[in-house]
Design an enzyme around this catalytic site. Structure first.
Site, short mmCIF file in Angstrom:
data_model
loop_
_atom_site.label_atom_id
_atom_site.label_comp_id
_atom_site.label_asym_id
_atom_site.label_seq_id
_atom_site.Cartn_x
_atom_site.Cartn_y
_atom_site.Cartn_z
N CYS A 34 -20.28 8.04 -2.36
CA CYS A 34 -19.81 7.43 -1.12
C CYS A 34 -19.24 8.55 -0.25
CB CYS A 34 -18.76 6.36 -1.42
SG CYS A 34 -18.65 5.07 -0.16
N HIS A 87 -13.93 7.66 -5.52
CA HIS A 87 -12.71 6.86 -5.49
C HIS A 87 -11.69 7.34 -6.51
CE1 HIS A 87 -15.85 4.32 -3.71
NE2 HIS A 87 -14.89 3.91 -2.93
N LYS A 134 0.84 -1.21 0.00
CA LYS A 134 0.00 0.00 0.00
C LYS A 134 0.87 1.26 0.00
CE LYS A 134 -2.82 2.62 3.31
NZ LYS A 134 -3.99 3.03 2.51
N CYS A 182 -23.56 0.95 -1.88
CA CYS A 182 -22.68 1.30 -3.00
C CYS A 182 -22.16 0.06 -3.69
CB CYS A 182 -21.51 2.15 -2.52
SG CYS A 182 -20.55 1.43 -1.17
#
Length: 761
Positions: free
Chosen positions: A729, A697, A18, A646
């Site tokens: 979202c 996103h 990540k 979602c």
């Protein structure tokens, strides 16, 4: 007997994966350095599995973002909006498909079967599929030539890949599968030529409800593979459920079949013992739970493998997890702060591989070799079972009483709607957000200071109030109609509530991948769930004191808390969900009593809990919907209940959504390019709908015209009075400036549509 693994967590023990991704996206790593870091992480994972004694180690399960995206890129399925010119796909294009860019909307993202992992949906139709590179071969050669590991390449099978893709009509499914099969043959033939012995072909879609036509197609595909690849051994791997067409499956011309003996145990075991197993095939026996974090009861698993070996010779059995270990954290090694009765009962990826190897050793050398481990295992699991946290009589009795409770609002929706309209006097197409605002470095640092004890409660509360005050003012300046407090005090929408309820514990490093670089640390539900004290009232009341506009209270719903946690496995999921619902009911009532009369109870994970088999869905929806109503049904008619979902196929359960009896439901329509709006054009739905009109996103700021088009499409299929306008979202992962710019455009687009509608009226 051999040990096997189906897939290893990508993110790394300390989320190295990540961190490298986000550093590259931020321009802090150049491409060469990024690729070198990813290679190092990938190799470390392979070596670790080798040291664990795993015989068949998966390769090509590692990815820079998502394995389905990798497949799409390998087959050249690059939508034209990304301006791809052919050849090997640049990293910039790869990541643009996942995240969008200033010129193009990202590809759609949705849940991977009934898990909390999200995959990027491949898009057929705009380009003829073509092989751009052989990723499985690259992974195999790297492991073999540099590490001496003759790995087992993993590839998503053609039936599953096309089934989970979009861009073709329903009656074109077979044609698209047939179109892609020659590319699979090319990939597999190159693997065969380079000495690969086994390839794992993941076909989780085989556990869905298949038609006779589907089975004929699958047979045809695998016959083509068999004819074209005479020396390559294919392990067709299923997981997440049992296979209903077992007798036909075992006749496929492949060398091995992987079955889930955890989540599909009853049916798969019955089929195996009733119908036998081919003597020329290997059984991939998924006996260790790849999706939950509890240690296996080793005696029980021993007996299960022993039963399997009465049908299949031990030398033709691979003991393995039930699915890829993508869905669990890396290791329990650092979890020293947990209660001892919980810690000794946990098994993450590394510990699960140790269980796999232990069982294999027992069958290779005799059960006595692992007798001490079995005895200690039984002792540890019994210790947890006797914990007071698992034996709260008050909670258990309250849950049992729900069996005779209807859990319905006192006034039907059409009457509540009139009361609420009179109360709130909102304009047509009210604008709002889903709840969270950007969690900046400053916010995260403040939270850490508080958790470490460096800040007092008073200091931390003052900081949170400062953030709320700033963002209430920003929302008013933007012109939003219904405001939120911003959730700056919350790390995660499930973890936050778990920390304040009894029955939960939290790991230090129990991270799993949700989508892309987004990692979550699911709470662990180990005991009976119980309300302790109000959890959200303080922040909501403070926000309300700063404005004359409505402010929503924000909660996470019972099914989402359930589905986004690691859940105890000694009682049913229904029982746990209903315990959570009873605890949340007390919070909803506390908010209402404090004057918060709009309350959003988010259920983004309701759909992902839906069983894969159609026959099992009604029972799940019955208790999941009832749990939502248990949490929300005791409020007054004028109190407006919102919810949010979602990235899911709403057409699968539109009736259940209506049965939630929420006054407003917010849905995603951005990545699916408004396709979900059409669902409401063909289904009867009378309640409020919040259109998620832009993708949070992606870092791109949507244009006013783009949002305006989305809103306009919505008001063509349902009366404008039903719609609310919001992002798709929460905004916690976005930057401050892009958030403000996007919301300004959203409000401007909404005003433009309002004005047009007013002129028509």
């Amino acid at each position: 007997m051999k040990s096997s693994n189906l897939g290893y967590p990508r993110i790394g023990k300390d989320r190295e994966w990540k961190k490298a991704l986000e550093a590259f996206w931020a321009g802090k790593l150049d491409e060469t350095t990024f690729l070198a870091q990813m290679e190092q992480i990938r190799k470390q994972h392979l070596v670790k599995q080798q040291k664990k004694g795993i015989d068949w180690i998966p390769v090509n399960d590692f990815t820079f973002y998502d394995h389905m995206l990798d497949m799409a890129v390998m087959f050249g399925l690059i939508p034209k909006r990304f301006a791809y010119a052919g050849g090997p796909v640049p990293l910039a294009t790869y990541f643009a498909m996942a995240r969008g860019n200033k010129d193009a909307v990202a590809s759609e993202m949705t849940k991977w079967f009934n898990t909390n992992y999200h995959y990027i949906v491949p898009e057929f139709g705009e380009r003829t599929p073509v092989l751009t590179e052989n990723r499985p071969l690259q992974a195999y050669l790297e492991a073999r030539d540099q590490l001496g590991i003759a790995g087992k390449p993993v590839i998503v099978g053609p039936y599953t890949f096309v089934k989970l893709s979009k861009g073709y009509a329903k009656d074109e499914f077979e044609r698209v599968v047939d179109q892609i099969v020659p590319l699979y043959v090319d990939v597999l033939r190159e693997l065969e030529l380079h000495g690969v012995e086994w390839v794992q072909i993941d076909e989780p879609a085989f556990v869905l409800d298949l038609t006779g036509q589907d089975k004929v197609l699958i047979r045809r595909v695998y016959e083509q593979f068999s004819q074209a690849l005479p020396h390559l051994k294919l392990m067709v791997q299923t997981y997440f459920e049992a296979v209903d067409w077992y007798e036909e499956l075992i006749e496929l011309p492949v060398h091995g079949l992987g079955l889930d003996f955890v989540h599909g145990k009853t049916a798969n075991l019955a089929n195996l013992t009733t119908h036998g197993f081919p003597q020329d095939k290997v059984l991939g026996a998924g006996v260790i739970d790849g999706r939950n974090i509890w240690r296996s009861a080793l005696e029980e698993k021993w007996e299960l493998v022993k039963t399997l070996c009465t049908v299949v010779a031990p030398e033709r059995v691979w003991v393995q997890p039930s699915s890829s270990l993508l869905h669990v954290p890396v290791t329990v090694e650092d979890e020293t702060d947990l209660p001892e009765e919980v810690r000794v009962a946990l098994a993450f990826a590394d510990e699960k591989l140790a269980e796999v190897r232990l069982l294999v050793q027992g069958f290779q050398y005799g059960k006595y070799v692992i007798s001490k481990e079995i005895a200690q295992n039984e002792k540890d699991l019994q210790r947890l079972a006797q914990s007071p946290a698992r034996n709260r009589q008050e909670v258990q009795e309250a849950r049992k009483a729900l069996a005779s409770t209807a859990a319905k609002r006192a006034v039907p929706f059409h009457e509540r709607r009139e009361i609420q309209q009179a109360t709130w006097k909102l304009p047509l197409l009210p604008t709002t957000t889903i709840g969270s605002f950007p969690q900046t470095t400053e916010v995260r640092q403040a939270r850490q200071q508080f958790k470490k004890g460096n800040w007092t409660v008073e200091q931390y509360d003052a900081f949170i109030q400062e953030q709320i005050r700033e963002w209430i003012a920003i929302q008013e300046q933007i012109g939003l109609d219904v405001l939120v407090h911003g959730e700056f005090e919350r790390t995660d929408m499930v973890e936050y509530f778990g920390e304040k309820l009894d029955g939960f514990v939290f790991t230090k490093n129990g991270w799993v991948q949700s989508y892309g670089s987004r990692c979550v640390k699911p709470p662990v539900i180990y005991g009976d769930v119980q309300f302790v004290s109000p959890m959200t009232v303080k922040e909501s009341v403070y926000a309300k004191s700063l404005t004359d506009k409505p402010v929503k209270g924000m909660l996470t719903g019972p099914s989402t808390i359930l589905n986004w946690s690691f859940v105890r496995d000694d009682v049913s999921r229904q029982e746990v969900c209903e315990q959570i619902a009873l605890a949340l009911r007390k919070e909803v009532e506390a908010l209402e009593a404090a004057g918060i009369r709009m309350i959003q109870v988010d259920e983004p994970a309701l759909r992902e809990g839906l069983p894969l088999k159609q026959a099992d869905r009604a029972a799940y929806l019955d208790w999941a919907v009832k749990s939502f109503r248990v949490a929300t049904s005791t409020v007054e008619p004028g109190t407006q209940i919102h919810t949010h979902m979602c990235y899911c196929e709403f057409h699968d359960f539109i009736d259940a959504i209506s049965e939630l009896d929420a006054d407003v439901i917010s849905i995603e329509t951005s990545r699916s390019h408004g396709e979900l709006v059409s669902v409401f054009g063909t289904c009867t739905y009378d309640k409020g709908i919040g259109l998620g009109v832009y993708d949070i996103h992606s870092p791109r700021v949507p244009a006013v015209a783009e949002i305006e088009e989305m809103v306009s499409r919505g008001v063509q299929v349902l009366p404008p009075g039903q719609f609310w306008i919001n992002p798709d979202c929460g905004l916690k992962t976005r930057g401050r400036e892009e958030t403000i710019a996007s919301l300004k455009n959203m409000v401007a687009a909404t005003h433009a549509v309002r004005n047009r509608l007013a002129q028509k009226a």
